[in-house]
Design a protein around this motif. Sequence first.
Motif, short mmCIF file in Angstrom:
data_model
loop_
_atom_site.label_atom_id
_atom_site.label_comp_id
_atom_site.label_asym_id
_atom_site.label_seq_id
_atom_site.Cartn_x
_atom_site.Cartn_y
_atom_site.Cartn_z
N TYR A 1 -2.33 -7.77 7.62
CA TYR A 1 -2.61 -6.68 8.56
C TYR A 1 -4.11 -6.62 8.82
CZ TYR A 1 2.16 -4.99 8.33
OH TYR A 1 3.53 -4.89 8.45
N TYR A 2 -4.44 -6.57 10.11
CA TYR A 2 -5.83 -6.57 10.54
C TYR A 2 -6.17 -5.28 11.29
CZ TYR A 2 -5.70 -11.62 9.71
OH TYR A 2 -5.57 -12.87 9.15
N CYS A 3 -7.35 -4.80 11.06
CA CYS A 3 -7.90 -3.68 11.81
C CYS A 3 -8.69 -4.24 12.99
CB CYS A 3 -8.81 -2.86 10.90
SG CYS A 3 -9.55 -1.40 11.65
N ASN A 4 -8.58 -3.58 14.14
CA ASN A 4 -9.23 -4.06 15.35
C ASN A 4 -9.95 -2.92 16.05
OD1 ASN A 4 -8.72 -4.08 18.56
ND2 ASN A 4 -9.22 -6.14 17.89
N ALA A 5 -11.10 -3.26 16.65
CA ALA A 5 -11.83 -2.28 17.45
C ALA A 5 -12.42 -2.97 18.67
CB ALA A 5 -12.93 -1.62 16.62
N PRO A 6 -11.96 -2.60 19.87
CA PRO A 6 -12.62 -3.11 21.07
C PRO A 6 -14.01 -2.49 21.17
CG PRO A 6 -10.99 -1.46 21.64
CD PRO A 6 -10.86 -1.69 20.17
N TYR A 7 -14.95 -3.27 21.73
CA TYR A 7 -16.34 -2.82 21.78
C TYR A 7 -16.96 -3.43 23.02
CZ TYR A 7 -21.17 -2.12 20.15
OH TYR A 7 -22.48 -1.73 20.01
N TYR A 8 -17.05 -2.61 24.09
CA TYR A 8 -17.59 -3.06 25.37
C TYR A 8 -16.87 -4.33 25.81
CZ TYR A 8 -21.03 0.48 24.32
OH TYR A 8 -21.62 1.68 24.01
N THR A 9 -17.50 -5.45 25.92
CA THR A 9 -16.87 -6.66 26.44
C THR A 9 -16.34 -7.57 25.33
OG1 THR A 9 -19.01 -7.80 26.50
CG2 THR A 9 -18.32 -6.65 28.50
N THR A 10 -16.36 -7.09 24.10
CA THR A 10 -15.86 -7.91 23.00
C THR A 10 -14.97 -7.06 22.11
OG1 THR A 10 -16.53 -9.43 21.24
CG2 THR A 10 -17.84 -7.42 21.51
N GLU A 11 -14.67 -7.55 20.95
CA GLU A 11 -13.87 -6.80 19.99
C GLU A 11 -14.20 -7.30 18.60
OE1 GLU A 11 -9.67 -7.42 20.58
OE2 GLU A 11 -9.90 -9.56 20.79
N PHE A 12 -13.92 -6.45 17.63
CA PHE A 12 -14.19 -6.80 16.24
C PHE A 12 -12.90 -6.71 15.42
CE2 PHE A 12 -18.71 -7.28 16.31
CZ PHE A 12 -19.12 -6.52 17.39
N TRP A 13 -12.84 -7.54 14.39
CA TRP A 13 -11.69 -7.59 13.50
C TRP A 13 -12.16 -7.45 12.06
CZ3 TRP A 13 -6.76 -7.89 15.40
CH2 TRP A 13 -6.61 -8.30 16.73
N GLY A 14 -11.31 -6.84 11.25
CA GLY A 14 -11.55 -6.84 9.82
C GLY A 14 -11.10 -8.15 9.22
N GLN A 15 -11.24 -8.26 7.90
CA GLN A 15 -10.91 -9.51 7.23
C GLN A 15 -9.41 -9.63 6.95
OE1 GLN A 15 -12.07 -6.85 5.74
NE2 GLN A 15 -10.87 -6.58 3.89
N GLY A 16 -8.69 -8.54 7.08
CA GLY A 16 -7.25 -8.55 6.86
C GLY A 16 -6.88 -8.16 5.44
N THR A 17 -5.71 -7.58 5.31
CA THR A 17 -5.18 -7.21 4.00
C THR A 17 -3.71 -7.61 3.96
OG1 THR A 17 -4.97 -5.42 2.37
CG2 THR A 17 -4.63 -4.82 4.68
N GLN A 18 -3.31 -8.25 2.89
CA GLN A 18 -1.94 -8.77 2.78
C GLN A 18 -0.97 -7.67 2.36
OE1 GLN A 18 -0.62 -12.10 3.22
NE2 GLN A 18 1.31 -10.99 3.02
N VAL A 19 0.12 -7.59 3.09
CA VAL A 19 1.23 -6.70 2.75
C VAL A 19 2.45 -7.57 2.51
CG1 VAL A 19 2.78 -4.90 3.56
CG2 VAL A 19 0.34 -4.72 4.02
N THR A 20 3.02 -7.45 1.33
CA THR A 20 4.22 -8.22 0.99
C THR A 20 5.31 -7.27 0.57
OG1 THR A 20 2.88 -10.10 0.26
CG2 THR A 20 5.17 -10.02 -0.49
N VAL A 21 6.44 -7.35 1.25
CA VAL A 21 7.59 -6.50 0.96
C VAL A 21 8.67 -7.38 0.35
CG1 VAL A 21 9.24 -4.84 1.85
CG2 VAL A 21 6.99 -5.04 2.91
N SER A 22 9.03 -7.09 -0.87
CA SER A 22 10.03 -7.89 -1.57
C SER A 22 11.42 -7.34 -1.33
CB SER A 22 9.72 -7.91 -3.07
OG SER A 22 9.75 -6.60 -3.59
N SER A 23 12.38 -8.25 -1.24
CA SER A 23 13.77 -7.83 -0.97
C SER A 23 14.52 -7.58 -2.27
CB SER A 23 14.47 -8.91 -0.16
OG SER A 23 14.42 -10.14 -0.83
#
Length: 116
Positions: free
Chosen positions: A94-116
């Motif tokens: 899962y990544y966080c995103n923020a648009p910023y004028y003519t570009t955008e920024f992303w976070g490094q991501g965090t893993q979510v694992t759902v076990s069955s």
Amino acid sequence: QVQLAESGGGVVPAGGSLKLSCVASGDTIGIPAMGWYRQTPGEAREMVAVFIINSGRTNYADSVKGRFTISRDNAKNTLYLQMNSLTPEDTAVYYCNAPYYTTEFWGQGTQVTVSS
């Protein structure tokens, strides 16, 4: 410039809950919206939920409506994603995103694992 830092991922059994956080720093005044996206190996990154900062309006992917809630603490410049009733299909980075004028920024991501 904007920096985004996610946290809160982990391993959870099906039916469980997790809450992700994303702290924004830098020129946060220039951010009109923030969102959560997710990606699995070999697949395109997909939008999960978006929060429009000025209006507080939200938008969700159909697959998470009724289960996930996006929110933001303006004082803390922090975006949240409360995820309930998780299923193995929610497993992704899962990544966080923020648009910023003519570009955008992303976070490094965090893993979510759902076990069955």
